[in-house]
Scaffold this motif. Structure first.
Motif, mmCIF file in Angstrom:
data_model
loop_
_atom_site.group_PDB
_atom_site.id
_atom_site.type_symbol
_atom_site.label_atom_id
_atom_site.label_comp_id
_atom_site.label_asym_id
_atom_site.label_seq_id
_atom_site.Cartn_x
_atom_site.Cartn_y
_atom_site.Cartn_z
ATOM 1 N N SER A 58 0.850 -1.197 0.000
ATOM 2 C CA SER A 58 0.000 0.000 0.000
ATOM 3 C C SER A 58 0.881 1.241 0.000
ATOM 4 O O SER A 58 2.077 1.175 0.290
ATOM 5 C CB SER A 58 -0.907 0.017 1.237
ATOM 6 N N ARG A 59 0.260 2.370 -0.270
ATOM 7 C CA ARG A 59 0.989 3.639 -0.239
ATOM 8 C C ARG A 59 1.502 3.930 1.170
ATOM 9 O O ARG A 59 2.610 4.415 1.354
ATOM 10 C CB ARG A 59 0.085 4.766 -0.718
ATOM 11 N N GLU A 60 0.658 3.650 2.155
ATOM 12 C CA GLU A 60 1.050 3.917 3.537
ATOM 13 C C GLU A 60 2.270 3.087 3.932
ATOM 14 O O GLU A 60 3.225 3.598 4.531
ATOM 15 C CB GLU A 60 -0.108 3.635 4.498
ATOM 16 N N CYS A 71 4.452 1.926 1.933
ATOM 17 C CA CYS A 71 5.553 2.474 1.139
ATOM 18 C C CYS A 71 6.215 3.640 1.867
ATOM 19 O O CYS A 71 7.443 3.687 2.015
ATOM 20 C CB CYS A 71 5.016 2.918 -0.218
ATOM 21 N N ILE A 122 10.292 7.869 -3.524
ATOM 22 C CA ILE A 122 9.021 7.150 -3.597
ATOM 23 C C ILE A 122 8.326 7.627 -4.860
ATOM 24 O O ILE A 122 8.207 8.823 -5.104
ATOM 25 C CB ILE A 122 8.115 7.452 -2.389
ATOM 26 N N MET A 164 4.667 6.977 -6.699
ATOM 27 C CA MET A 164 3.368 6.320 -6.561
ATOM 28 C C MET A 164 2.305 7.097 -7.310
ATOM 29 O O MET A 164 2.441 8.297 -7.530
ATOM 30 C CB MET A 164 2.988 6.144 -5.088
ATOM 31 N N GLY A 185 -1.529 8.608 -7.580
ATOM 32 C CA GLY A 185 -2.325 9.304 -6.594
ATOM 33 C C GLY A 185 -3.796 9.223 -6.894
ATOM 34 O O GLY A 185 -4.204 8.911 -8.008
ATOM 35 N N ASP A 231 -7.158 9.310 -1.562
ATOM 36 C CA ASP A 231 -6.045 8.900 -0.710
ATOM 37 C C ASP A 231 -5.992 9.726 0.563
ATOM 38 O O ASP A 231 -6.291 10.911 0.564
ATOM 39 C CB ASP A 231 -4.697 9.069 -1.423
#
Length: 171
Positions: A130-132, A134, A160, A162, A164, A168
């Motif tokens: 997940s982004r979190e 990451c 990073i 990613m 968007g 989010d």
């Protein structure tokens, strides 16, 4: 447009029941894959090395998660099941993204990269669940190697990247 031809360019064709690139656009006209890009010199060879960081959960939890994943795969079109899937994914994400585990993963990745870089020049890419996770893994790596970070996006050795979405959370 009447009698128009559709041509699609994709880096990742989809082959799902409800979304299928070939079903929409027809057979491929041409395929330019990673090996073609390496052969042409457009990219360097890509080597995949899986790194295992065990989850600290018991066998009953593993079997339960495995069964839940199987249920999700069987019928994902059901709206109730989709919401249930989100909940199960969040449970798994908590386990995968636990602070002690991310600390262990960061330490392993940094040690592996430094050892690997001593003999082979290259870069590394880390893919997270997940982004979190990451962002949190990034912070753990920077805690070990602060010199890899720089506020300037042009500088520093770690970044990073990613996609968007307006939905989010702020990370």
């Amino acid at each position: 447009l009447q009698n128009a031809t559709f041509i699609g360019f994709t880096g990742t064709p989809l082959s799902l029941e409800e979304r299928n690139t070939q079903a929409v656009f027809g057979d491929y006209i041409s395929i330019y894959d990673i090996q073609d890009a390496v052969d042409d010199g457009a990219t360097v060879p890509i080597y995949y090395e899986s790194r295992l960081a065990r989850l600290d959960i018991n066998q009953v939890q593993i079997e339960s998660l495995s069964q839940q994943v199987e249920e999700v795969i069987e019928d994902e079109e059901d709206l109730v099941l989709r919401e249930n899937t989100k909940s199960k994914w969040a449970e798994l994400e908590k386990l995968v993204g636990s602070a002690p585990r991310l600390k262990e993963v960061a330490k392993d990745l940094v040690e592996h990269f430094l050892k690997r870089s001593a003999s082979i020049e290259g870069k590394a890419m880390i893919v997270c669940m997940s982004r979190e996770i990451c962002v949190r893994l990034y912070n753990e790596i920077v805690a070990i190697k602060p010199e890899w970070h720089d506020e300037d996006p042009i500088k520093g050795g770690i970044k990073i990247v990613m996609t968007g979405s307006a939905a989010d959370r702020e990370l």
